[in-house]
Design a protein around this motif. Structure first.
Motif, PDB file in Angstrom:
ATOM      1  N   ASN A 149       0.863  -1.172   0.000  1.00  0.00           N
ATOM      2  CA  ASN A 149       0.000   0.000   0.000  1.00  0.00           C
ATOM      3  C   ASN A 149       0.903   1.226   0.000  1.00  0.00           C
ATOM      4  O   ASN A 149       1.300   1.740   1.049  1.00  0.00           O
ATOM      5  CB  ASN A 149      -0.920  -0.009   1.224  1.00  0.00           C
ATOM      6  CG  ASN A 149      -1.964   1.087   1.185  1.00  0.00           C
ATOM      7  OD1 ASN A 149      -1.899   1.999   0.361  1.00  0.00           O
ATOM      8  ND2 ASN A 149      -2.937   1.020   2.079  1.00  0.00           N
ATOM      9  N   GLN A 151       0.488   4.276  -0.663  1.00  0.00           N
ATOM     10  CA  GLN A 151      -0.008   5.530  -0.091  1.00  0.00           C
ATOM     11  C   GLN A 151       0.434   5.715   1.357  1.00  0.00           C
ATOM     12  O   GLN A 151       0.611   6.841   1.826  1.00  0.00           O
ATOM     13  CB  GLN A 151      -1.537   5.564  -0.155  1.00  0.00           C
ATOM     14  CG  GLN A 151      -2.106   5.600  -1.561  1.00  0.00           C
ATOM     15  CD  GLN A 151      -3.624   5.705  -1.548  1.00  0.00           C
ATOM     16  OE1 GLN A 151      -4.188   6.340  -0.660  1.00  0.00           O
ATOM     17  NE2 GLN A 151      -4.277   5.070  -2.507  1.00  0.00           N
ATOM     18  N   ASP A 194      -1.804  -3.065  -5.543  1.00  0.00           N
ATOM     19  CA  ASP A 194      -1.535  -1.710  -5.083  1.00  0.00           C
ATOM     20  C   ASP A 194      -2.207  -0.700  -6.009  1.00  0.00           C
ATOM     21  O   ASP A 194      -2.828  -1.055  -7.022  1.00  0.00           O
ATOM     22  CB  ASP A 194      -0.029  -1.482  -5.020  1.00  0.00           C
ATOM     23  CG  ASP A 194       0.359  -0.366  -4.052  1.00  0.00           C
ATOM     24  OD1 ASP A 194      -0.540   0.330  -3.553  1.00  0.00           O
ATOM     25  OD2 ASP A 194       1.568  -0.203  -3.812  1.00  0.00           O
ATOM     26  N   GLN A 195      -2.056   0.581  -5.681  1.00  0.00           N
ATOM     27  CA  GLN A 195      -2.664   1.643  -6.464  1.00  0.00           C
ATOM     28  C   GLN A 195      -2.232   1.567  -7.927  1.00  0.00           C
ATOM     29  O   GLN A 195      -1.129   1.125  -8.251  1.00  0.00           O
ATOM     30  CB  GLN A 195      -2.286   2.998  -5.883  1.00  0.00           C
ATOM     31  CG  GLN A 195      -0.810   3.306  -5.873  1.00  0.00           C
ATOM     32  CD  GLN A 195      -0.506   4.623  -5.194  1.00  0.00           C
ATOM     33  OE1 GLN A 195      -1.383   5.307  -4.710  1.00  0.00           O
ATOM     34  NE2 GLN A 195       0.767   4.992  -5.153  1.00  0.00           N
ATOM     35  N   SER A 196      -3.118   2.004  -8.808  1.00  0.00           N
ATOM     36  CA  SER A 196      -2.875   1.924 -10.244  1.00  0.00           C
ATOM     37  C   SER A 196      -3.581   3.086 -10.917  1.00  0.00           C
ATOM     38  O   SER A 196      -4.059   4.011 -10.248  1.00  0.00           O
ATOM     39  CB  SER A 196      -3.397   0.590 -10.785  1.00  0.00           C
ATOM     40  OG  SER A 196      -4.819   0.533 -10.651  1.00  0.00           O
ATOM     41  N   GLY A 199      -6.946   3.998  -9.499  1.00  0.00           N
ATOM     42  CA  GLY A 199      -7.096   4.663  -8.212  1.00  0.00           C
ATOM     43  C   GLY A 199      -6.357   3.939  -7.123  1.00  0.00           C
ATOM     44  O   GLY A 199      -5.252   3.426  -7.337  1.00  0.00           O
ATOM     45  N   GLY A 200      -6.982   3.878  -5.932  1.00  0.00           N
ATOM     46  CA  GLY A 200      -6.355   3.254  -4.774  1.00  0.00           C
ATOM     47  C   GLY A 200      -6.260   1.754  -4.909  1.00  0.00           C
ATOM     48  O   GLY A 200      -6.687   1.170  -5.917  1.00  0.00           O
ATOM     49  N   PRO A 201      -5.689   1.086  -3.900  1.00  0.00           N
ATOM     50  CA  PRO A 201      -5.552  -0.369  -3.949  1.00  0.00           C
ATOM     51  C   PRO A 201      -6.897  -1.059  -4.121  1.00  0.00           C
ATOM     52  O   PRO A 201      -7.924  -0.601  -3.608  1.00  0.00           O
ATOM     53  CB  PRO A 201      -4.927  -0.711  -2.591  1.00  0.00           C
ATOM     54  CG  PRO A 201      -4.269   0.537  -2.141  1.00  0.00           C
ATOM     55  CD  PRO A 201      -5.100   1.656  -2.666  1.00  0.00           C
ATOM     56  N   GLU A 212     -12.434  -1.114  -3.313  1.00  0.00           N
ATOM     57  CA  GLU A 212     -11.417  -0.100  -3.549  1.00  0.00           C
ATOM     58  C   GLU A 212     -11.061   0.489  -2.194  1.00  0.00           C
ATOM     59  O   GLU A 212     -11.904   1.071  -1.514  1.00  0.00           O
ATOM     60  CB  GLU A 212     -11.909   0.995  -4.490  1.00  0.00           C
ATOM     61  CG  GLU A 212     -10.813   2.004  -4.828  1.00  0.00           C
ATOM     62  CD  GLU A 212     -11.259   3.063  -5.824  1.00  0.00           C
ATOM     63  OE1 GLU A 212     -10.410   3.883  -6.223  1.00  0.00           O
ATOM     64  OE2 GLU A 212     -12.449   3.081  -6.180  1.00  0.00           O
ATOM     65  N   THR A 215     -10.556   5.038   0.282  1.00  0.00           N
ATOM     66  CA  THR A 215     -11.358   6.050  -0.420  1.00  0.00           C
ATOM     67  C   THR A 215     -12.146   6.941   0.530  1.00  0.00           C
ATOM     68  O   THR A 215     -12.544   8.041   0.162  1.00  0.00           O
ATOM     69  CB  THR A 215     -12.343   5.384  -1.396  1.00  0.00           C
ATOM     70  OG1 THR A 215     -13.222   4.508  -0.658  1.00  0.00           O
ATOM     71  CG2 THR A 215     -11.595   4.580  -2.444  1.00  0.00           C
TER      72      THR A 215
END
Length: 337
Positions: A149, A151, A194-196, A199-201, A212, A215
């Motif tokens: 993760n 972030q 992981d994020q792409s 958006g988030g994971p 997701e 968020t």
């Protein structure tokens, strides 16, 4: 080089769990090495089987059940060179390794490890080791899933606990690579990326739901019972008991541009001897307007619990953001026991 590499491969009738083979350059259908192509293979000399092959930033990583090898393209005549860079650090399950930045993090049979592109294999001391390895359902280790993760600078492992009768992951352990800190808890996740660009994971549960992550501060609009719990600690050394009568909360009560409306409950679990049943003081409800609280407890060891979404709160706001600061307290020695 656009070469496909396969592990647990064979040159004959029977599969070899330690054999690696690769195709010719830009041709995934040519696997037999000749003097005019770059197809080939390599047999890892240690371990009983290859658990996982993984492409890293500058080389390939090959995890057996006991060791770690790396390979790099070196051209003719050998095409790929192989080196063992770690022993006694085998991968426990195929999906129990995750990439974060330039490093790989993985779970072994009784330990966690990390390897970077520029360094060797290093063990990761785990402060919640008991929660993981004494609570792991050994009949279903193949279901362990790791993910990163980015972030929050975290690597997460989802694993089946002893209470998971289905064998699906129901617990997690999380490592913050920036602060070298661990946390753990209960969460049903069977897959994670992981994020792409999406958006988030993204994650999935055993029930077939896709989530997701990261968020909002709610669970589909419902409050999340988030909490922080310390271990037991003593305020003095030796035989002295202490009396705490005043505590100053230090919190961040909301997001930077949002309302500062977080409402929290604070508990103190107090005991005189390790292993005794603690006496709980609280909840003490605190908000941004709370200047101080008066817990008034006496003991040798104390544990602090701070949580939101608690039923004791007058208005458990479902969309709450908060961050823990440094609590300050006033205490005095209060006899011996």
């Amino acid at each position: 080089q656009q070469q496909l590499m396969a592990y647990g491969s064979t040159y004959g009738t029977f599969q070899d769990p330690l054999q690696i083979r690769w195709s010719d350059v830009e041709d995934y259908e040519v696997w037999t090495p000749t003097s005019t192509n770059q197809a080939g293979g390599y047999h890892l000399p240690t371990g009983s089987k290859i658990i996982r092959g993984m492409q890293g930033p500058t080389q390939q990583y090959w995890f057996t059940d006991i060791d770690l090898y790396v390979s790099q393209y070196i051209g003719t005549p050998y095409i790929y060179g192989f080196n063992k860079i770690g022993t006694g650090c085998g991968l426990i399950a195929q999906k129990a390794v995750a990439a974060y930045s330039t490093s790989l993090y993985w779970m072994s049979q009784k330990q966690f490890f990390v390897v970077s592109a520029s360094g060797g294999v290093q063990p990761l001391p785990c402060s919640v080791w008991d929660y993981v390895f004494q609570n792991l359902n050994l009949n279903y280790v193949q279901n362990i899933v790791a993910g990163s993760n980015a972030q929050f600078n975290e690597v997460i492992w989802f694993f089946p606990s002893a209470n998971s009768t289905s064998g699906e992951p129901d617990s997690y352990v999380c490592y913050n690579v920036l602060y070298n800190e661990w946390d753990c808890g209960k969460l049903d996740r069977t897959a994670w990326i992981d994020q792409s660009i999406l958006g988030g994971p993204l994650s999935a549960s055993a029930g077939g739901y896709v989530f997701e992550q990261e968020t909002s501060n709610t669970n589909a609009g419902q409050p999340i019972n988030s909490y922080f719990k310390t271990g037991y600690f003593s305020l003095t050394n030796g035989n002295d008991l202490v009396f705490v009568d005043w505590m100053l909360p230090d919190m961040k009560w909301g997001s930077y541009s949002g309302s500062q409306n977080a409402q929290l409950a604070v508990y103190f679990n107090v005991t005189d001897y390790p292993g005794d049943t603690p006496t709980t003081y609280g909840p003490f409800v605190i908000t941004q307007q709370t200047e101080y609280i008066e817990p008034r407890f006496r003991g040798r060891y104390v544990q602090i619990v701070v949580e939101s979404g608690d039923p004791a709160l007058v208005d458990p706001n479902p969309d709450t953001f908060w961050r823990l600061g440094s609590f300050r307290y006033r205490y005095a020695t209060s006899g011996r026991r």
